[in-house]
Design a protein around this motif. Structure first.
Motif, PDB file in Angstrom:
ATOM      1  N   ALA A 614       0.862  -1.183   0.000  1.00 38.39           N
ATOM      2  CA  ALA A 614       0.000   0.000   0.000  1.00 38.39           C
ATOM      3  C   ALA A 614       0.902   1.238   0.000  1.00 38.39           C
ATOM      4  N   ARG A 615       0.322   2.407  -0.149  1.00 41.42           N
ATOM      5  CA  ARG A 615       1.107   3.644  -0.161  1.00 41.42           C
ATOM      6  C   ARG A 615       0.526   4.642   0.832  1.00 41.42           C
ATOM      7  N   ILE A 616       1.393   5.299   1.562  1.00 46.35           N
ATOM      8  CA  ILE A 616       0.992   6.485   2.310  1.00 46.35           C
ATOM      9  C   ILE A 616       0.921   7.658   1.333  1.00 46.35           C
ATOM     10  N   PHE A 617       1.955   7.827   0.524  1.00 41.32           N
ATOM     11  CA  PHE A 617       1.883   8.769  -0.585  1.00 41.32           C
ATOM     12  C   PHE A 617       2.654   8.188  -1.756  1.00 41.32           C
ATOM     13  N   TYR A 626       8.368   8.083 -10.241  1.00 47.28           N
ATOM     14  CA  TYR A 626       7.561   8.292  -9.041  1.00 47.28           C
ATOM     15  C   TYR A 626       8.458   8.326  -7.805  1.00 47.28           C
ATOM     16  N   MET A 627       7.902   8.758  -6.686  1.00 39.63           N
ATOM     17  CA  MET A 627       8.508   8.554  -5.369  1.00 39.63           C
ATOM     18  C   MET A 627       7.373   8.273  -4.402  1.00 39.63           C
ATOM     19  N   GLY A 628       7.569   7.281  -3.545  1.00 40.94           N
ATOM     20  CA  GLY A 628       6.485   6.872  -2.678  1.00 40.94           C
ATOM     21  C   GLY A 628       6.963   6.356  -1.344  1.00 40.94           C
ATOM     22  N   LEU A 629       6.042   6.365  -0.381  1.00 34.64           N
ATOM     23  CA  LEU A 629       6.301   5.848   0.959  1.00 34.64           C
ATOM     24  C   LEU A 629       5.396   4.638   1.171  1.00 34.64           C
ATOM     25  N   ILE A 630       6.014   3.470   1.372  1.00 33.53           N
ATOM     26  CA  ILE A 630       5.315   2.194   1.509  1.00 33.53           C
ATOM     27  C   ILE A 630       5.390   1.765   2.972  1.00 33.53           C
ATOM     28  N   LEU A 705      -2.193  10.610  -2.178  1.00 37.15           N
ATOM     29  CA  LEU A 705      -2.096  10.026  -0.841  1.00 37.15           C
ATOM     30  C   LEU A 705      -2.964   8.782  -0.835  1.00 37.15           C
ATOM     31  N   GLY A 706      -2.395   7.676  -0.370  1.00 34.33           N
ATOM     32  CA  GLY A 706      -3.175   6.454  -0.199  1.00 34.33           C
ATOM     33  C   GLY A 706      -3.314   5.598  -1.428  1.00 34.33           C
ATOM     34  N   ARG A 707      -2.618   5.928  -2.511  1.00 32.16           N
ATOM     35  CA  ARG A 707      -2.750   5.171  -3.758  1.00 32.16           C
ATOM     36  C   ARG A 707      -1.400   5.030  -4.446  1.00 32.16           C
ATOM     37  N   SER A 708      -1.169   3.870  -5.064  1.00 31.17           N
ATOM     38  CA  SER A 708       0.082   3.564  -5.751  1.00 31.17           C
ATOM     39  C   SER A 708      -0.013   3.873  -7.237  1.00 31.17           C
TER      40      SER A 708
END
Length: 740
Positions: A614-617, A626-630, A705-708
């Motif tokens: 899932a993703r926080i952002f 992309y850049m993301g927080l898992i 926020l909340g989606r990959s």
């Protein structure tokens, strides 16, 4: 001559969750595919829009759905082409008249350019076409060179008719066009068939476009040639851009930039010649927002200070890198002649790539590279793990520079010192070997306009200092970097700069304003832009998420609640956004983070249940950049990752999985290339080597926020509150205070 690839080979699929952590689907590894000859947005805040041709509309970047599960997103806009102009591909009637006038005046550059074309003897009126029903490439008995020779002849004959008005050349050109349109029915071969569709379809269209105004080319023959292009070349080019020979979903970056760009050129050129605005839109939109390596944001893989744009194939070899510049230039030239400014797209992104590739290829008398190039690591599907400090190869003298130079310098008044240095080595440009026309001096050289003021200034924090880059002024001897404490000055000169057009300032805490002046023979020229930077950073975006998704930072970067969202119980008696884990997410404005280098993201989260990926952002435009927080990756870790080449090149910092079932404050900072994770106000992990900051992602269109970015990954299920983004990497004490 043209270098072709080995066949692509299928191998077993591997589960990416166990092999490449933090991605979305299985992947297939294949052999290297290559194309081309041995003979792909960044929009900084504070920059001004590039000048546009008459009828052009402002740039627009659209979202691209993720490959696993289609997702709703912004509608891809039509390009700024209102009416198709003929002739309107590589040259227009205005260009042809300029060439005639210069030749009549015996202007040396144009005479030399014409001689480069004539020395090939391709306009020999005794030549006979050798059409084929089936053209093959990449297999035993391949025969594509027979077609290459004929379309080069057709183009040169058409040009000679246009320049001299001697109808004998027009008749001979039509003879070649009609012979092939009456005979060719199919392209064949291995994966190289997609190089044939791309490299050759657009050149046939360009030759035919020049002949549209010839009354001796019968309407039914014109229609038959259009049918050939639409039935033989377009389906292959379209299929490649949609499917990438079967690699679209799991490894779209398997194919290098020149493959995409060749086929984009073919789709665009056929669209113009066949009066198909839908094809023009298809090609233009792919260049601006496609997932493949040829899209503008992906072919210029990384932007170094001074707008040196590392090319996607720079670590591979320079024959392919220079071909990519040539193809991108052809596309932008065709679009310009239709009233759309792709040259200026992404703050002159093509010029950034041209300057990098040109400087790479400048060699000394012994053929050795004159410069050590800045180089960002590139890890791809081919097994490359390039963390070198220099690009591969040097001294490639492909004739592809005059088109770039003539647009940006002669037409726009900008400076392009490295492009000019390469052009000076080869001007007048010769005919190329079939991958692109060459003869750029004849076709594109023009008298220069007055120099333009320094423009496109960007300024962001990098490792707590202010990093400045700008586009220079034609003929400037140096630039004066100036700073003030007020937007109206007074400005103080910090330093003179020659090249690169970049400067790093360490001004101390405060809010600062920068501009760049150019020193020219005519005097000092004030820069077009003034940009503002706060040191050591400031609140950039703040969504309290307490009853609405409005931005409390005063920047107006309001969020939108999408899908299954509602309001639930928050901290301290407030409310929080509730995400249902199925479709609920918060969408931030396009480009909300695109001006940032160093940054801080902080948020309170209540995770209902621990699930993988899932993703926080997740900030990006697709699953390539992309850049993301898992909160929990496939290895059971909290992971911050960024990438410019799908999951093949993720750069990460990880720590223990984020707790579920309670409110947790989580924050990530990036200072230069150092990323740091905080949980409940305490630093828990740090790592160096994170090259991709928000600025490198350009104008993100899927800022969530909340989606990959990966459609197969789960949505975040739980609550979020007090989401903040800061420019600058805030320190540990600051983060600890946010977590109280």
């Amino acid at each position: 001559m043209t270098h072709f690839s080995n066949d692509d080979k299928d191998v077993a699929l591997l589960d990416r969750r166990t092999f490449f952590i933090g991605t979305a689907s299985a992947l297939a590894l294949g052999t290297t595919a290559c194309g081309g000859g041995s003979s792909g947005s960044f929009s900084p805040i504070g920059g001004v829009a590039a000048q546009q041709p008459p009828g052009a509309t402002p740039d627009a970047v659209a979202g691209v759905d993720t490959p696993d599960t289609p997702a709703p997103g912004p509608t891809t806009p039509e390009p700024g082409v209102q009416k198709i102009t003929h002739p309107g591909l590589l040259v227009t009637e205005v260009d042809l008249q300029r060439i005639r006038d210069k030749l009549a005046a015996k202007a040396e550059l144009w005479v030399g350019g014409l001689n480069m074309m004539l020395k090939t003897n391709n306009t020999n009126l005794d030549a006979k076409p050798r059409p084929l029903a089936l053209v093959t490439r990449g297999v035993d008995g391949e025969n594509y060179w027979q077609m290459v020779g004929d379309f080069v002849r057709a183009l040169h004959l058409a040009l000679r008719w246009k320049i001299t008005n001697d109808e004998s050349y027009a008749k001979k050109a039509v003879e070649f066009l009609n012979a092939w349109s009456s005979t060719l029915t199919e392209l064949g071969g291995d994966s190289n068939v997609y190089l044939a569709s791309g490299l050759y379809g657009n050149q046939w269209a360009n030759a035919a476009e020049l002949m549209r105004t010839y009354p001796g080319w019968a309407k039914e023959d014109v229609a038959r040639f259009q049918t050939m292009l639409l039935n033989v070349f377009y389906p292959k080019a379209h299929d490649f851009l949609v499917n990438h020979n079967g690699t679209e979903t799991r490894k779209v970056t398997h194919y290098w930039a020149n493959w995409d760009l060749a086929n984009i050129c073919t789709v665009y050129a056929i669209g113009v010649f066949c009066d198909r605005s839908d094809l023009i839109a298809e090609a233009s939109n792919y260049y601006k927002s496609g997932r493949g390596s040829g899209a503008s944001a992906n072919n210029v893989y990384y932007v170094h200070p001074g707008y040196l744009g590392q090319w996607q194939e720079s670590h591979r070899d320079q024959g392919h890198s220079t071909l990519g510049i040539a193809l991108a230039g052809m596309l932008c030239q065709m679009a310009w002649n239709q009233g759309e400014d792709l040259f200026g797209y992404g703050n002159n992104r093509l010029l950034a790539g041209s300057e990098y590739v040109a400087k790479t290829n400048l060699a000394d008398a012994n053929g050795n590279a004159r410069f050590t190039m800045p180089f960002a690591p590139y890890k791809g599907v081919h097994g490359f793990d390039q963390a070198a400090t220099a690009a591969a190869g040097t001294n490639q003298l492909r004739p592809n520079w005059d088109l770039i130079y003539s647009h940006y310098v002669s037409r726009k008044g900008l400076s392009a010192p490295w492009t000019k240095a390469m052009l000076d080595k080869i001007r007048p440009e010769r005919v190329d070997g079939g991958d692109q026309p060459g003869i750029g001096t004849l076709l594109y050289a023009r008298d220069p306009v007055p120099a333009a003021a320094p423009s496109g200034l960007s300024a962001f924090l990098s490792d707590a200092k202010v990093q400045l880059s700008w586009w220079g002024t034609a003929g400037a001897s140096q630039y004066l970097v100036q700073r003030a404490a007020s937007p109206n000055g007074p400005f103080t000169t910090l330093a003179p700069v020659t090249d690169p057009r970049s400067y790093t300032d360490d001004p101390g805490q405060g809010t600062w304003y920068y501009r760049i002046d150019a020193v020219t023979d005519a005097g000092e020229m004030t820069g077009a832009d003034t940009v503002r930077v706060a040191v050591p950073g400031e609140l950039w975006l703040h969504l309290p998420l307490n009853g609405d998704a409005n931005d409390a930072s005063s920047r107006g970067l309001h969020g939108q609640l999408m899908g299954g969202t509602s309001w639930g119980e928050g901290r301290n008696g407030e409310s929080a956004v509730q995400l249902d884990g199925r479709s609920g997410h918060v969408q931030l404005p396009d480009g909300a983070v695109s001006a940032l280098g160093d940054f801080t993201v902080a948020v309170w989260v209540y995770w209902d249940a621990s699930v993988v990926n899932a993703r926080i952002f997740d900030f990006g435009s697709n699953d390539v950049a992309y850049m993301g927080l898992i909160p929990r990756d496939g290895s059971g870790k909290l992971r911050f990752s960024s990438s410019r080449n799908q999951f093949w090149n993720e750069e990460s910092v990880t720590t223990d999985v984020l707790p579920a079932g309670r409110w947790v404050h989580v924050a990530v900072t990036l200072a230069g290339t150092v990323g740091t994770l905080y949980v409940d106000g305490t630093q828990v992990a740090t790592a160096d080597g994170i090259w991709i900051n928000p600025f490198q992602l350009g104008r993100t269109t899927q800022t969530w926020l909340g989606r990959s970015q990966y459609g197969g990954d789960p949505y975040f299920k739980g609550r979020m509150q007090d989401f903040r983004i800061y420019s600058g990497a805030q320190d540990a004490a600051f983060i600890a205070n946010l977590a109280r």
